[in-house]
Design a protein around this motif. Structure first.
Motif: not given
Length: 505
Positions: A366-388, A427-432
């Protein structure tokens, strides 16, 4: 004397009928049909005494029957001529009329009539039986074997819980179409098509589906493409082909058998050229998708990259082989080489995909990810406010891939997310976040996946054939055999020991 009397009576009766019926017609459904001609009647009248004629008189009788055959196509005439020539040890002429009788009567059992025992060892008769009688053919058996494997795997692919439903359905359909083609070829090679005429054009209806199925499968595994309503347009050529062949499929068994015996193949050239154009067009589409992904530097695992590359190569080989076959047919030079090469290329694709589905089931998970222009994104709101930022994200991703592919940090049995972040100088957060967004996995899943892929390569390598399983586990970064076995089976549905046995000669 009795024989002479019968001949005189027959001749007199024939003269009488010649004058009384030469211009007589019977009508059936408005169509004029001439009554039985004199020669056939003479033959039928004396049929019971035909085999009592002396051998010295048999040649003249055969000639009379040949004259009758020239005047009027008669199933009875063909039958008696076949028997007569077999009795007089003339296998070529006997086989000529055996074939004419079969085509006229559709009686396939007539070929093996006991009356032909005396010519059974002749070359013409052997060629005739090889052409029409059921037989054991090793190529045919091979085709049935490949078809069985392909159908079995196409079903299993869609029953596995972890299989991506869309890609499983597309690849399963691709395998099924090829398997049906292999059954069709097996039936043809073993002459069963004459005894089960409804298999005529059995797999032809799927001729224009090969391209769309593999094309959308490739789009699915490269960009996680979701099928849309407008994609049904790709099925339009198949529906048109079905409409074209409707009149053929609705024929009775006898009508299909007659077509088979006459060697007719309605729309054959049109269908083959259409299939070749379809295969060429969709092959170009596959190449364009592959090249685009390379340009956009979409990063995928080495295993998936090899899978995609091989799929394209094998499909291109199949297209080239099929083109050779079409050219040989179009030039009216039927090449056995091109025919069997096509069978081999089809069988190879089915067996390779089936083997991969068994040994590397993760390719169809099963595919868990959606690919777009080289970046594989996951439906996750955890990093919506990330400054990365996007640029920094891509930079960290490149560094992480270098650490995994080149430095192989996953082999460190004490690797942690904190140590990884230090190696990335972030940072550990950015790595995750990098691991989650670009790979669709958490840190431990990513590390274990790389470890398992490395372990599989070692287990296949002859250099490590004497290594214990625990040694392989330590080599790729696991701390104990239990965790290694559990993780290996999670990704491959078999244990490391079972996997190693697959490559032991």
């Amino acid at each position: 004397m009795r024989l002479i009397h019968k001949i005189i009576i027959t001749f007199s009766f024939g003269i009488f009928l010649l004058f009384t019926s030469s211009n007589s017609y019977s009508f059936e459904n408005g169509v004029g049909k001439k009554k039985q001609d004199i020669a056939s009647l003479m033959f039928l009248f004396s049929e019971n005494n035909f085999y009592t004629i002396k051998k010295s008189d048999k040649t003249n009788s055969i000639e009379n029957l040949r004259i009758a055959e020239n005047n009027k196509d008669s199933i009875a005439v063909y039958k008696e001529l076949a028997f007569s020539y077999a009795t007089s040890a003339q296998p070529s002429l006997a086989c000529e009329f055996i074939e004419k009788y079969v085509k006229a009567s559709l009686d396939m059992a007539f070929i093996t009539h006991s009356h032909f025992y005396q010519i059974a060892h002749s070359k013409p008769y052997r060629e005739l039986t090889n052409k029409y009688v059921k037989k054991i053919d090793w190529w045919g058996i091979f085709c049935f074997y490949v078809a069985f494997v392909g159908i079995f795997v196409s079903i299993v692919l869609n029953l596995r819980k972890k299989t991506d439903k869309i890609s499983g359905l597309l690849m399963g359909g691709f395998l099924f179409c090829h398997s049906l083609f292999m059954i069709h070829i097996g039936v043809y090679l073993m002459n069963y098509s004459y005894y089960y005429p409804h298999v005529y054009y059995m797999s032809t209806i799927f001729s224009l589906l090969y391209g769309p199925l593999i094309y959308f499968y490739f789009k699915r595994i490269t960009s996680q493409y979701s099928l849309k309503k407008e994609d049904l347009l790709h099925l339009a050529p198949t529906f048109l082909l079905g409409a074209l062949l409707f009149s053929v499929y609705t024929l009775t068994g006898e009508e299909k058998l007659r077509i088979l015996l006459e060697g007719e193949n309605p729309y054959l050239v049109l269908i083959m050229i259409s299939k070749l154009i379809s295969l060429l067009a969709y092959s170009i589409f596959l190449i364009l998708i592959y090249v685009r992904n390379k340009k956009e530097q979409v990063k995928i695992s080495k295993l998936m990259n090899n899978w995609q590359t091989r799929i394209i190569i094998f499909c291109l080989i199949y297209v080239v082989v099929y083109a050779m076959y079409v050219i040989s047919i179009k030039q009216y030079v039927f090449s056995d080489y091109a025919f069997y090469l096509q069978i081999s290329s089809t069988a190879f694709i089915v067996l390779y995909v089936s083997y991969s589905a068994f040994v590397r089931p993760s390719l169809f998970e099963k595919v868990k990810v959606i690919a777009s222009k080289g970046i594989v994104k996951r439906n996750n709101s955890k990093y919506e406010k990330s400054g990365l930022t996007s640029s920094l994200s891509m930079e960290l991703k490149s560094k992480l891939l270098y650490l995994l592919d080149e430095e192989k940090i996953y082999k460190q049995n004490d690797i942690t997310l904190q140590k990884l972040s230090e190696s990335l100088n972030t940072t550990r957060h950015n790595a995750s976040q990098i691991v989650n967004e670009h790979f669709g996995l958490n840190f431990f899943e990513l590390i274990n996946k790389y470890r398992i892929e490395e372990a599989k390569e070692l287990l296949k390598n002859k250099k490590y054939k004497d290594y214990a399983i625990i040694d392989i586990a330590y080599e790729v970064g696991f701390n104990n055999k239990v965790t290694f076995n559990k993780s290996f089976k999670k990704y491959n549905q078999i244990t490391p020991s079972e996997y190693m046995k697959l490559f032991v000669l």
